[in-house]
Design an enzyme around this catalytic site. Structure first.
Site, PDB file in Angstrom:
ATOM      1  N   PRO A  13       0.837  -1.036  -0.054  1.00 17.70           N
ATOM      2  CA  PRO A  13      -0.045   0.010  -0.035  1.00 17.70           C
ATOM      3  C   PRO A  13       0.897   1.125   0.004  1.00 17.70           C
ATOM      4  CG  PRO A  13      -0.336  -1.048   2.102  1.00 17.70           C
ATOM      5  CD  PRO A  13       0.484  -1.915   1.014  1.00 17.70           C
ATOM      6  N   ASN A  14       0.362   2.323  -0.557  1.00 11.58           N
ATOM      7  CA  ASN A  14       0.818   3.673  -0.729  1.00 11.58           C
ATOM      8  C   ASN A  14       2.116   3.783  -1.602  1.00 11.58           C
ATOM      9  OD1 ASN A  14      -1.243   4.830   1.052  1.00 11.58           O
ATOM     10  ND2 ASN A  14      -0.421   3.692   2.640  1.00 11.58           N
ATOM     11  N   ARG A  21       4.995  11.109  -2.142  1.00  7.26           N
ATOM     12  CA  ARG A  21       4.742  10.581  -0.971  1.00  7.26           C
ATOM     13  C   ARG A  21       5.813  10.881  -0.030  1.00  7.26           C
ATOM     14  NH1 ARG A  21       4.674   4.558   1.278  1.00  7.26           N
ATOM     15  NH2 ARG A  21       4.036   4.822   3.404  1.00  7.26           N
ATOM     16  N   TYR A  26      11.242   8.915   1.388  1.00  4.32           N
ATOM     17  CA  TYR A  26      11.298   8.010   0.282  1.00  4.32           C
ATOM     18  C   TYR A  26      11.708   8.192  -0.976  1.00  4.32           C
ATOM     19  CZ  TYR A  26       7.632   5.585   3.536  1.00  4.32           C
ATOM     20  OH  TYR A  26       7.291   5.046   4.465  1.00  4.32           O
ATOM     21  N   ASN A  77       8.132  -5.585  -1.073  1.00  2.97           N
ATOM     22  CA  ASN A  77       8.137  -4.399  -0.165  1.00  2.97           C
ATOM     23  C   ASN A  77       6.608  -4.352   0.303  1.00  2.97           C
ATOM     24  OD1 ASN A  77       7.834  -2.050   1.180  1.00  2.97           O
ATOM     25  ND2 ASN A  77       9.060  -0.839  -0.282  1.00  2.97           N
ATOM     26  N   ALA A  80       3.279  -0.810   4.543  1.00  8.94           N
ATOM     27  CA  ALA A  80       2.732  -1.002   6.088  1.00  8.94           C
ATOM     28  C   ALA A  80       2.066  -2.411   6.620  1.00  8.94           C
ATOM     29  CB  ALA A  80       1.555   0.169   6.170  1.00  8.94           C
ATOM     30  N   HIS A  83       4.221  -4.504   9.187  1.00 10.06           N
ATOM     31  CA  HIS A  83       4.117  -4.245  10.323  1.00 10.06           C
ATOM     32  C   HIS A  83       2.811  -4.704  10.986  1.00 10.06           C
ATOM     33  CE1 HIS A  83       7.437  -1.895   9.288  1.00 10.06           C
ATOM     34  NE2 HIS A  83       6.520  -1.064   8.742  1.00 10.06           N
ATOM     35  N   GLU A 101      12.829  -9.407   1.686  1.00 14.00           N
ATOM     36  CA  GLU A 101      12.014  -8.231   2.251  1.00 14.00           C
ATOM     37  C   GLU A 101      12.854  -7.190   1.772  1.00 14.00           C
ATOM     38  OE1 GLU A 101      11.399  -8.363   6.632  1.00 14.00           O
ATOM     39  OE2 GLU A 101      10.513  -6.369   6.590  1.00 14.00           O
ATOM     40  N   HIS A 103      12.749  -2.666   1.814  1.00 14.87           N
ATOM     41  CA  HIS A 103      12.289  -1.331   2.250  1.00 14.87           C
ATOM     42  C   HIS A 103      13.120  -0.322   1.554  1.00 14.87           C
ATOM     43  CE1 HIS A 103       9.433  -3.383   5.002  1.00 14.87           C
ATOM     44  NE2 HIS A 103      10.248  -3.993   5.295  1.00 14.87           N
ATOM     45  N   SER A 105      13.212   2.716   3.127  1.00 17.22           N
ATOM     46  CA  SER A 105      13.818   3.425   4.200  1.00 17.22           C
ATOM     47  C   SER A 105      14.251   2.487   5.211  1.00 17.22           C
ATOM     48  CB  SER A 105      12.525   4.327   4.957  1.00 17.22           C
ATOM     49  OG  SER A 105      11.618   3.337   5.238  1.00 17.22           O
ATOM     50  N   ARG A 110      13.608   4.345  12.417  1.00 16.24           N
ATOM     51  CA  ARG A 110      12.314   5.061  12.427  1.00 16.24           C
ATOM     52  C   ARG A 110      11.502   4.786  13.438  1.00 16.24           C
ATOM     53  NH1 ARG A 110       9.283   4.721   6.762  1.00 16.24           N
ATOM     54  NH2 ARG A 110       8.298   6.364   7.784  1.00 16.24           N
ATOM     55  N   ARG A 114       7.508   0.686  13.509  1.00 20.00           N
ATOM     56  CA  ARG A 114       8.076  -0.029  12.213  1.00 20.00           C
ATOM     57  C   ARG A 114       9.090  -1.016  12.489  1.00 20.00           C
ATOM     58  NH1 ARG A 114       5.819   3.284   8.209  1.00 20.00           N
ATOM     59  NH2 ARG A 114       5.251   5.565   9.130  1.00 20.00           N
TER      60      ARG A 114
HETATM   61  C1  DQA Z   1       8.352   1.044   3.740  1.00 19.75           C
HETATM   62  C2  DQA Z   1       8.580   1.375   5.102  1.00 19.75           C
HETATM   63  C3  DQA Z   1       7.050   0.912   5.915  1.00 19.75           C
HETATM   64  O1  DQA Z   1       7.266   1.010   7.302  1.00 19.75           O
HETATM   65  C4  DQA Z   1       6.116   1.839   5.150  1.00 19.75           C
HETATM   66  O2  DQA Z   1       4.778   1.653   5.804  1.00 19.75           O
HETATM   67  C5  DQA Z   1       6.046   2.075   3.716  1.00 19.75           C
HETATM   68  C6  DQA Z   1       7.292   1.955   3.115  1.00 19.75           C
HETATM   69  C7  DQA Z   1       9.718   1.258   2.987  1.00 19.75           C
HETATM   70  O3  DQA Z   1       9.938   0.739   1.783  1.00 19.75           O
HETATM   71  O4  DQA Z   1      10.559   2.191   3.569  1.00 19.75           O
HETATM   72  O5  DQA Z   1       4.862   2.064   3.082  1.00 19.75           O
HETATM   73  O6  DQA Z   1       8.029  -0.270   3.345  1.00 19.75           O
END
Ligand code: DQA
Length: 148
Positions: A13-14, A21, A26, A77, A80, A83, A101, A103, A105, A110, A114
């Site tokens: 998501p997102n 964003r 990011y 990836n 959210a 978590h 896995e 990410h 960030s 953080r 997270r």
């Molecule tokens: C993320 C880190 C997650 O905590 C966050 O909710 C994201 C992006 C990252 O790529 O750094 O949506 O997965």
């Protein structure tokens, strides 16, 4: 022509809004930019690439189940859902292929919420904190693992 092994990269998501964003966290690249980088890296490694994004947990679960049949390696990836999602964790545990896995960030630098990942225990390894390069490192890791 022989078919090439396929790696799948799934995004949660997102991540469709990358670039707009929280660019301070990011970065400024869109998901399409990252996909193109991944396509170039996969081509260099002589791998096929399936690259997808969904804002829906159930769709991610369905894709992981599909990858179980079709993929030689998977990077995810989960955004959210990393978590929160026991469902994504359980789906990943069904796979018998290398899983990375990913990410953008460094989730451990953080907020506390997270620091917990439901993905890590089901993954072969984790790459986080390198921005879009995290995806490229994941492709390298998958290619290396698939050679074993
Ligand atoms: C993320 C880190 C997650 O905590 C966050 O909710 C994201 C992006 C990252 O790529 O750094 O949506 O997965």
């Amino acid at each position: 022509m022989a078919t090439r092994p396929s790696i799948w990269i799934l995004n949660g998501p997102n991540l469709n809004l990358l670039g707009e964003r929280e660019p301070g966290i990011y970065g400024g690249e869109s998901l399409a930019d990252i996909e193109q980088r991944c396509r170039d890296a996969a081509e260099t490694a002589n791998l096929d690439l399936e690259f997808r994004q969904s804002n829906h947990e159930g769709e991610l679960v369905a894709w992981i189940q599909e990858a179980r049949i079709s993929a030689a390696g998977l990077a995810i990836n989960a955004g959210a859902y990393t978590h929160t999602s026991v469902a994504v964790h359980d789906a990943l545990r069904l796979l018998d292929i290398p899983i990375v896995e990913v990410h953008l960030s460094n989730i451990f630098a953080r907020e506390e919420f997270r620091h917990k990942s439901y993905i890590s225990a089901a993954a072969t390894g984790v790459v986080c904190g390198f921005g879009p390069m995290s995806y490229l490192l994941a492709i390298d890791a998958l290619a290396a693992r698939m050679d074993l």
